[in-house]
Design an enzyme around this catalytic site. Structure first.
Site, mmCIF file in Angstrom:
data_model
loop_
_atom_site.group_PDB
_atom_site.id
_atom_site.type_symbol
_atom_site.label_atom_id
_atom_site.label_comp_id
_atom_site.label_asym_id
_atom_site.label_seq_id
_atom_site.Cartn_x
_atom_site.Cartn_y
_atom_site.Cartn_z
ATOM 1 N N SER A 46 35.913 15.343 -50.268
ATOM 2 C CA SER A 46 34.450 15.225 -50.530
ATOM 3 C C SER A 46 33.553 16.389 -50.842
ATOM 4 C CB SER A 46 34.208 13.800 -49.810
ATOM 5 O OG SER A 46 33.943 14.069 -48.796
ATOM 6 N N ARG A 47 33.640 17.838 -50.034
ATOM 7 C CA ARG A 47 33.515 18.698 -51.090
ATOM 8 C C ARG A 47 33.867 19.976 -50.138
ATOM 9 N NH1 ARG A 47 30.680 15.989 -46.481
ATOM 10 N NH2 ARG A 47 30.906 17.094 -44.492
ATOM 11 N N ASN A 105 42.565 20.281 -43.332
ATOM 12 C CA ASN A 105 41.198 20.797 -43.998
ATOM 13 C C ASN A 105 40.052 20.327 -43.877
ATOM 14 O OD1 ASN A 105 39.135 22.829 -45.874
ATOM 15 N ND2 ASN A 105 38.876 20.096 -45.946
ATOM 16 N N SER A 130 40.321 28.549 -38.719
ATOM 17 C CA SER A 130 38.869 28.946 -38.262
ATOM 18 C C SER A 130 39.503 30.959 -37.822
ATOM 19 C CB SER A 130 37.736 28.317 -37.997
ATOM 20 O OG SER A 130 36.940 29.566 -37.552
ATOM 21 N N TYR A 145 34.774 23.542 -30.820
ATOM 22 C CA TYR A 145 34.866 24.447 -32.525
ATOM 23 C C TYR A 145 36.377 25.365 -31.599
ATOM 24 C CZ TYR A 145 35.342 24.999 -36.956
ATOM 25 O OH TYR A 145 35.266 26.012 -38.714
HETATM 26 P P1 NAP Z 1 32.870 20.754 -45.349
HETATM 27 O O1 NAP Z 1 31.780 21.486 -46.372
HETATM 28 O O2 NAP Z 1 31.320 19.842 -44.292
HETATM 29 O O3 NAP Z 1 33.737 19.533 -45.532
HETATM 30 C C1 NAP Z 1 33.998 18.771 -44.647
HETATM 31 C C2 NAP Z 1 34.855 17.528 -45.293
HETATM 32 O O4 NAP Z 1 35.376 17.400 -43.731
HETATM 33 C C3 NAP Z 1 34.528 16.791 -45.967
HETATM 34 O O5 NAP Z 1 34.454 16.061 -47.575
HETATM 35 C C4 NAP Z 1 34.533 15.655 -44.961
HETATM 36 O O6 NAP Z 1 34.172 14.242 -45.729
HETATM 37 C C5 NAP Z 1 35.664 15.471 -44.803
HETATM 38 N N1 NAP Z 1 35.793 14.959 -42.792
HETATM 39 C C6 NAP Z 1 34.716 15.345 -41.973
HETATM 40 N N2 NAP Z 1 35.251 14.923 -41.401
HETATM 41 C C7 NAP Z 1 36.371 13.408 -41.520
HETATM 42 C C8 NAP Z 1 36.981 12.971 -40.824
HETATM 43 N N3 NAP Z 1 36.847 12.492 -39.859
HETATM 44 N N4 NAP Z 1 37.844 12.109 -41.704
HETATM 45 C C9 NAP Z 1 37.718 12.367 -43.340
HETATM 46 N N5 NAP Z 1 37.208 13.496 -43.607
HETATM 47 C C10 NAP Z 1 36.612 14.324 -42.955
HETATM 48 O O7 NAP Z 1 33.695 21.916 -44.643
HETATM 49 P P2 NAP Z 1 34.378 22.717 -44.886
HETATM 50 O O8 NAP Z 1 33.479 24.484 -45.213
HETATM 51 O O9 NAP Z 1 34.818 22.894 -46.853
HETATM 52 O O10 NAP Z 1 35.262 22.801 -44.263
HETATM 53 C C11 NAP Z 1 36.405 22.721 -44.082
HETATM 54 C C12 NAP Z 1 37.185 23.213 -43.093
HETATM 55 O O11 NAP Z 1 37.340 24.518 -43.251
HETATM 56 C C13 NAP Z 1 37.036 22.869 -41.728
HETATM 57 O O12 NAP Z 1 38.232 22.415 -41.303
HETATM 58 C C14 NAP Z 1 36.462 23.708 -41.626
HETATM 59 O O13 NAP Z 1 36.923 23.723 -40.089
HETATM 60 C C15 NAP Z 1 37.136 25.020 -41.982
HETATM 61 N N6 NAP Z 1 36.789 26.056 -41.496
HETATM 62 C C16 NAP Z 1 35.105 26.321 -42.446
HETATM 63 C C17 NAP Z 1 34.387 27.720 -43.063
HETATM 64 C C18 NAP Z 1 33.603 27.171 -43.095
HETATM 65 O O14 NAP Z 1 32.486 28.959 -43.203
HETATM 66 N N7 NAP Z 1 32.786 26.571 -43.796
HETATM 67 C C19 NAP Z 1 34.916 28.906 -42.021
HETATM 68 C C20 NAP Z 1 36.615 28.599 -41.706
HETATM 69 C C21 NAP Z 1 37.039 27.310 -41.431
HETATM 70 P P3 NAP Z 1 32.880 13.068 -44.948
HETATM 71 O O15 NAP Z 1 32.205 13.762 -44.493
HETATM 72 O O16 NAP Z 1 32.574 12.184 -46.259
HETATM 73 O O17 NAP Z 1 34.707 12.401 -44.698
#
Ligand code: NAP
Length: 246
Positions: free
Chosen positions: A13-14, A88, A141, A154
């Site tokens: 979703s984002r 993801n 991560s 985390y």
């Molecule tokens: P984000 O922008 O917060 O997006 C997270 C996504 O996961 C959203 O679509 C959210 O949708 C969904 N989500 C969260 N909890 C959920 C649940 N219980 N069931 C179904 N969907 C769920 O985060 P992002 O930065 O894109 O991160 C994506 C992945 O990359 C994560 O696993 C994160 O740990 C990893 N990551 C991110 C970074 C960073 O710097 N951004 C760095 C390293 C790793 P809803 O809220 O609508 O459910």
């Protein structure tokens, strides 16, 4: 088995998930995703993907909802089955552990780690049915391997995910199903928006490439791991972090 490849990307979703799905649709994959809420990005992906895109509300971490979503996605894909899973969906909460509520740690592990295990379990029968192998990619991560102040739960969830990657790679390897972790450094999404500008500046300054990784950088690795070119790579944790961990 039909020629179309269907990939499930959770949390579309984002952020990283939405960017990956856009890229995968452009590459000709069929993609399904779940998230807790619908978003403008889901509407955009529906417009882009048409009949090749499927979304259903489902909460990763809730076994019944995961099973129902995977069943619906499998039925939607029909004879294409499921070729790949990208775990993801994830949440991040920060706080010094001494004052971090236990319930928050439990919720985080439930979504980030147990949710990924549930998804892999639910998708496995579909992957095992295939003759052309399959793919599982866990979005981990660098914090899983390095740790970070205020991110104990985390970090533990992502380290657990990397363990899942290695064990499942052994379990599924004989069926040509590869399992890998993609470990981003910091990427500018809603998740990392809680970092203050000075924290962000410090991270950029410590990064050899002098910039954060982008959603596109992460997608390029996912795209490669899903491709036939990556058929021999399994059980690995691959970093996309501009070199900050080196
Ligand atoms: P984000 O922008 O917060 O997006 C997270 C996504 O996961 C959203 O679509 C959210 O949708 C969904 N989500 C969260 N909890 C959920 C649940 N219980 N069931 C179904 N969907 C769920 O985060 P992002 O930065 O894109 O991160 C994506 C992945 O990359 C994560 O696993 C994160 O740990 C990893 N990551 C991110 C970074 C960073 O710097 N951004 C760095 C390293 C790793 P809803 O809220 O609508 O459910």
């Amino acid at each position: 088995m039909s020629g179309r490849r269907h990939v499930i990307v959770t949390g579309g979703s984002r952020g990283l998930g939405a960017a990956m799905i856009e890229g995968l649709l452009a590459d000709g994959y069929r993609v399904s995703t779940c998230s807790r809420s619908k978003s403008a990005a889901i509407d955009k992906l529906s417009d882009l993907g048409g009949d090749d895109f499927f979304w259903q509300s489902a909460q990763v971490g809730e076994a019944d909802q995961v099973d129902a979503f995977v069943k619906a996605a499998g039925e939607w894909a029909g004879e294409d089955g499921i070729y790949g899973l990208v775990n993801n969906a994830g949440v991040a909460r920060t706080g010094i552990l001494a004052s971090f509520p236990n319930i928050e740690s439990e919720k985080l592990i439930q979504i980030n780690l147990i949710g990924a295990i549930q998804m892999a379990r639910a998708c496995s029968p579909y992957l095992l049915k295939r003759e052309d192998g399959g793919r599982i990619i866990n979005i981990s991560s660098i914090i899983g391997a390095r740790g970070y102040n205020g991110m104990s739960a985390y970090s533990a969830s992502k380290a657990g995910m990397d363990g899942l990657t290695r064990a499942l790679a052994r379990e599924l390897g004989r069926r040509q199903i590869t399992v890998n972790s993609v470990s981003p450094g910091y990427v500018a999404t809603e998740m990392s928006s809680t970092l203050t500008p000075p924290q962000m500046m410090q991270i950029v300054n410590r990064t050899p490439l002098g910039r954060l990784a982008t959603e596109q950088d992460v997608f390029e690795l996912v795209r490669f791991l899903l491709s036939d070119k990556a058929a021999s790579i399994t059980g690995q944790v691959i970093l996309v972090d501009g070199g900050i961990s080196c």
